[in-house]
Design a protein around this motif. Structure first.
Motif, PDB file in Angstrom:
ATOM      1  N   MET A  22       0.846  -1.203   0.000  1.00 20.42           N
ATOM      2  CA  MET A  22       0.000   0.000   0.000  1.00 20.42           C
ATOM      3  C   MET A  22       0.884   1.256   0.000  1.00 20.42           C
ATOM      4  O   MET A  22       0.604   2.237  -0.694  1.00 20.42           O
ATOM      5  N   ILE A  23       1.980   1.208   0.772  1.00 20.88           N
ATOM      6  CA  ILE A  23       2.886   2.369   0.801  1.00 20.88           C
ATOM      7  C   ILE A  23       3.540   2.546  -0.570  1.00 20.88           C
ATOM      8  O   ILE A  23       3.639   3.663  -1.088  1.00 20.88           O
ATOM      9  N   VAL A  48     -11.428  -1.438   4.294  1.00 17.42           N
ATOM     10  CA  VAL A  48     -12.440  -0.388   4.151  1.00 17.42           C
ATOM     11  C   VAL A  48     -13.021  -0.003   5.514  1.00 17.42           C
ATOM     12  O   VAL A  48     -13.163   1.174   5.828  1.00 17.42           O
ATOM     13  N   SER A  49     -13.292  -1.007   6.377  1.00 23.55           N
ATOM     14  CA  SER A  49     -13.926  -0.651   7.658  1.00 23.55           C
ATOM     15  C   SER A  49     -12.947   0.069   8.588  1.00 23.55           C
ATOM     16  O   SER A  49     -13.345   0.904   9.382  1.00 23.55           O
ATOM     17  N   SER A  50     -11.630  -0.200   8.460  1.00 24.95           N
ATOM     18  CA  SER A  50     -10.670   0.503   9.328  1.00 24.95           C
ATOM     19  C   SER A  50     -10.534   1.972   8.934  1.00 24.95           C
ATOM     20  O   SER A  50      -9.998   2.785   9.670  1.00 24.95           O
ATOM     21  N   MET A  51     -11.021   2.312   7.723  1.00 25.65           N
ATOM     22  CA  MET A  51     -10.903   3.686   7.243  1.00 25.65           C
ATOM     23  C   MET A  51     -11.929   4.610   7.892  1.00 25.65           C
ATOM     24  O   MET A  51     -11.871   5.818   7.736  1.00 25.65           O
ATOM     25  N   GLY A  52     -12.917   4.031   8.607  1.00 18.66           N
ATOM     26  CA  GLY A  52     -13.915   4.873   9.267  1.00 18.66           C
ATOM     27  C   GLY A  52     -14.643   5.726   8.248  1.00 18.66           C
ATOM     28  O   GLY A  52     -15.175   5.233   7.266  1.00 18.66           O
ATOM     29  N   LEU A 243      10.193   1.379   2.899  1.00 15.44           N
ATOM     30  CA  LEU A 243       8.922   1.965   2.451  1.00 15.44           C
ATOM     31  C   LEU A 243       8.214   2.544   3.666  1.00 15.44           C
ATOM     32  O   LEU A 243       7.751   1.811   4.534  1.00 15.44           O
ATOM     33  N   LEU A 244       8.176   3.859   3.732  1.00 16.17           N
ATOM     34  CA  LEU A 244       7.575   4.559   4.885  1.00 16.17           C
ATOM     35  C   LEU A 244       6.477   5.464   4.387  1.00 16.17           C
ATOM     36  O   LEU A 244       6.557   6.003   3.278  1.00 16.17           O
ATOM     37  N   ARG A 245       5.465   5.661   5.214  1.00 17.31           N
ATOM     38  CA  ARG A 245       4.371   6.552   4.826  1.00 17.31           C
ATOM     39  C   ARG A 245       4.844   8.001   4.839  1.00 17.31           C
ATOM     40  O   ARG A 245       5.595   8.406   5.714  1.00 17.31           O
ATOM     41  N   THR A 246       4.355   8.775   3.869  1.00 17.91           N
ATOM     42  CA  THR A 246       4.619  10.213   3.938  1.00 17.91           C
ATOM     43  C   THR A 246       3.356  10.840   4.514  1.00 17.91           C
ATOM     44  O   THR A 246       2.276  10.701   3.935  1.00 17.91           O
ATOM     45  N   TYR A 247       3.500  11.470   5.663  1.00 19.23           N
ATOM     46  CA  TYR A 247       2.330  12.050   6.327  1.00 19.23           C
ATOM     47  C   TYR A 247       2.179  13.502   5.938  1.00 19.23           C
ATOM     48  O   TYR A 247       3.155  14.242   5.834  1.00 19.23           O
ATOM     49  N   ASP A 248       0.941  13.892   5.740  1.00 20.60           N
ATOM     50  CA  ASP A 248       0.645  15.300   5.521  1.00 20.60           C
ATOM     51  C   ASP A 248       0.429  15.921   6.897  1.00 20.60           C
ATOM     52  O   ASP A 248      -0.600  15.717   7.529  1.00 20.60           O
ATOM     53  N   HIS A 249       1.434  16.657   7.363  1.00 19.77           N
ATOM     54  CA  HIS A 249       1.366  17.140   8.749  1.00 19.77           C
ATOM     55  C   HIS A 249       0.270  18.185   8.954  1.00 19.77           C
ATOM     56  O   HIS A 249      -0.203  18.387  10.061  1.00 19.77           O
ATOM     57  N   ASP A 250      -0.161  18.833   7.849  1.00 20.36           N
ATOM     58  CA  ASP A 250      -1.253  19.813   7.995  1.00 20.36           C
ATOM     59  C   ASP A 250      -2.566  19.114   8.331  1.00 20.36           C
ATOM     60  O   ASP A 250      -3.473  19.696   8.900  1.00 20.36           O
ATOM     61  N   GLN A 251      -2.656  17.833   7.951  1.00 17.24           N
ATOM     62  CA  GLN A 251      -3.903  17.089   8.190  1.00 17.24           C
ATOM     63  C   GLN A 251      -4.041  16.697   9.663  1.00 17.24           C
ATOM     64  O   GLN A 251      -5.048  16.159  10.062  1.00 17.24           O
ATOM     65  N   VAL A 253      -3.661  14.462  12.968  1.00 21.00           N
ATOM     66  CA  VAL A 253      -3.620  13.012  13.145  1.00 21.00           C
ATOM     67  C   VAL A 253      -4.914  12.325  12.731  1.00 21.00           C
ATOM     68  O   VAL A 253      -5.123  11.175  13.024  1.00 21.00           O
ATOM     69  N   THR A 254      -5.788  13.037  12.056  1.00 26.04           N
ATOM     70  CA  THR A 254      -7.066  12.409  11.704  1.00 26.04           C
ATOM     71  C   THR A 254      -6.908  11.517  10.477  1.00 26.04           C
ATOM     72  O   THR A 254      -7.724  10.660  10.213  1.00 26.04           O
ATOM     73  N   GLU A 255      -5.843  11.727   9.716  1.00 25.42           N
ATOM     74  CA  GLU A 255      -5.648  10.983   8.476  1.00 25.42           C
ATOM     75  C   GLU A 255      -5.232   9.550   8.783  1.00 25.42           C
ATOM     76  O   GLU A 255      -4.137   9.306   9.261  1.00 25.42           O
ATOM     77  N   ARG A 256      -6.092   8.597   8.514  1.00 19.23           N
ATOM     78  CA  ARG A 256      -5.763   7.207   8.819  1.00 19.23           C
ATOM     79  C   ARG A 256      -4.881   6.619   7.721  1.00 19.23           C
ATOM     80  O   ARG A 256      -4.964   7.015   6.577  1.00 19.23           O
ATOM     81  N   SER A 257      -4.078   5.637   8.098  1.00 22.69           N
ATOM     82  CA  SER A 257      -3.217   4.978   7.105  1.00 22.69           C
ATOM     83  C   SER A 257      -4.065   4.004   6.302  1.00 22.69           C
ATOM     84  O   SER A 257      -4.742   3.156   6.871  1.00 22.69           O
TER      85      SER A 257
END
Length: 460
Positions: A22-23, A48-52, A243-251, A253-257
């Motif tokens: 996925m990454i 899909v269900s973990s995405m809330g 392979l590491l996730r790139t996080y959008d820090h402006d978002q 912590v609501t942005e789920r992986s």
């Protein structure tokens, strides 16, 4: 503008395989590709269900299209039974995958230009070849584990393993002078639950090795800084890790992986904010480790005995495979217990002191990339070799010793936590490796350049 490649990504149906693919998918999207991420229905539903609220994991704007195909089993089948699951996948999914690619072309006008298949799903490249599209493999574990698989004929010839892949004696052997020596006790396919499953996995691996011979690339989640010997042993491997996730820090912590099987609990990040720097023991054993009641009790009481704050991930499996109870005398008030963590965010938090880990390859890379020292508690398969890398090669962690009952006692947990946290050399080594890994994935770094090489090949 060149052609936008559409890449079909097919992971093996397990959290540790879905995660890195996925990454990789997200990185390919950043470089201008479209992704069709294909999993069996039962995995698709978990993701899909973990995405809330991020319905369908689509987020309204994601060029990653999550698609499910049936695995051929009935709704009540036991999908923890690897033999049953893989047997059904091999019988049913190839035809389904071929039909999916055809339907995408006819109904949606989408032409798949390449399949990236997990090593254990190498059969998909036969379909790619049949319909005239490109295909590459992805190896989700340490490159040394693939070097071990490439050496199977030689290991049989030397009498180290039999024709079913099982060790014939307890012995130390070395694949090449540049790869650390291995013990027969860490031959990964022989560390799987039972002999029938072991034989099936061994046979799937042999089939995948045949596919590897006729494939141009095999991408892997590693780097020459970590495994120079293993990577030179298997020249087809193209290391693009970690392979590491790139996080959008402006978002925030609501942005789920995307790609998680359980919903991440972000409350732990607020809790970590309130802990002193370098004080918290992070405890997480991945998606498959199971504890028996006695060992779980020792772990709980051992964490209390350390007298340090701890963040502990205790999975609640919907199939009830992870049934353990906290001991009555466990108070747990110096710690926080959650069901699933946004692990990369946790490991990058300044409050984390060390990581008690099962040493799965993804967790190993995430810990190394954040300069976190390890306490190693491997559970099965390749995790025993990863522990060897962590403790003996890179010297960024310690292992636990078993007592006379084959248990890791609460006292042993306290002793090793104290020993690890008072060892300045381990911390220095961990910081050095972090620096190298960050350089690998930065612009111009070796892994970053390899990923570009692959993307240019896709766009040809």
């Amino acid at each position: 503008m060149g052609v936008v490649p559409t890449v079909l990504v097919l992971p093996c149906p397990a959290q540790g395989h879905v995660n890195p693919l996925m990454i990789l998918s997200q990185k390919l999207v950043e470089k201008g590709c479209n992704i069709i991420f294909v999993t069996p229905e039962f995995i698709h539903n978990k993701v899909v269900s973990s995405m809330g609220n991020q319905a369908g994991g689509d987020n309204g704007r994601s060029p990653i299209k999550l698609v499910s195909i049936p695995d051929g089993l009935g709704p009540d089948a036991d999908r923890n039974n690897i033999i049953l699951l893989f047997d059904s996948i091999l019988k049913n999914m190839p035809a389904m995958l071929e039909r999916l690619i055809e339907d995408l072309r006819l109904k949606d006008g989408v032409r798949v230009s390449c399949i990236v298949a997990d090593f254990l799903m190498a059969w998909a490249l036969e379909i790619a070849r049949k319909i005239g599209i490109r295909g590459v493999l992805f190896y989700p574990s340490a490159a040394a584990m693939l070097a071990l698989q490439c050496s199977i004929p030689k290991l049989i010839e030397d009498g180290i393993i039999d024709s079913d892949g099982l060790p014939t004696t307890k012995k130390r052997f070395q694949l090449s002078p540049s790869i650390p020596p291995m013990d027969t006790e860490i031959i990964w396919w022989a560390k799987i639950s039972d002999s029938i499953t072991e034989k099936m996995v061994f046979n799937i691996s042999l089939q995948s090795m045949k596919t590897l011979e006729s494939t141009e690339w095999c991408l892997c989640n590693s780097t020459p800084d970590l495994e120079p010997g293993a990577l030179s042993f298997v020249p087809k491997l193209l290391p693009i890790g970690p392979l590491l996730r790139t996080y959008d820090h402006d978002q925030g912590v609501t942005e789920r992986s995307l790609g998680q099987f359980w919903e991440e609990d972000f409350s732990c990040l607020n809790w970590l904010d309130q802990q002193p720097h370098g004080s918290v023991i992070y405890v997480a054993f991945g998606s498959t480790t199971l504890f028996d009641e006695k060992q779980f009790k020792e772990l709980a009481l051992g964490l209390e005995l350390t007298n340090r704050p701890f963040l502990w991930v205790v999975r609640k499996d919907s199939d009830c495979s992870n049934k353990v109870c906290f001991p009555n005398e466990f108070k747990g008030n110096q710690g926080k217990i959650i069901e699933w963590a946004p692990q990369e965010k946790v490991l990058s938090h300044p409050a984390i002191a060390c990581f008690i880990s099962h040493c799965g390859w993804n967790s190993t890379l995430e810990g190394l990339s954040n300069g976190v020292p390890f306490l190693c508690w491997p559970y099965y398969a390749d995790q025993f070799f990863d522990k060897k890398y962590i403790c003996d090669e890179w010297k960024v962690g310690l292992g636990f010793d078993l007592d006379e009952n084959g248990m890791i006692s609460r006292e042993e947990i306290k002793v090793k936590v104290d020993k690890l946290l008072s060892d300045e050399n381990i911390r220095v080594k961990a910081r050095e490796i972090k620096k190298k890994l960050m350089k690998d994935v930065d612009l111009g770094g070796r892994s970053s350049e390899n990923l570009n090489k692959f993307i240019n090949w896709l766009k040809e």
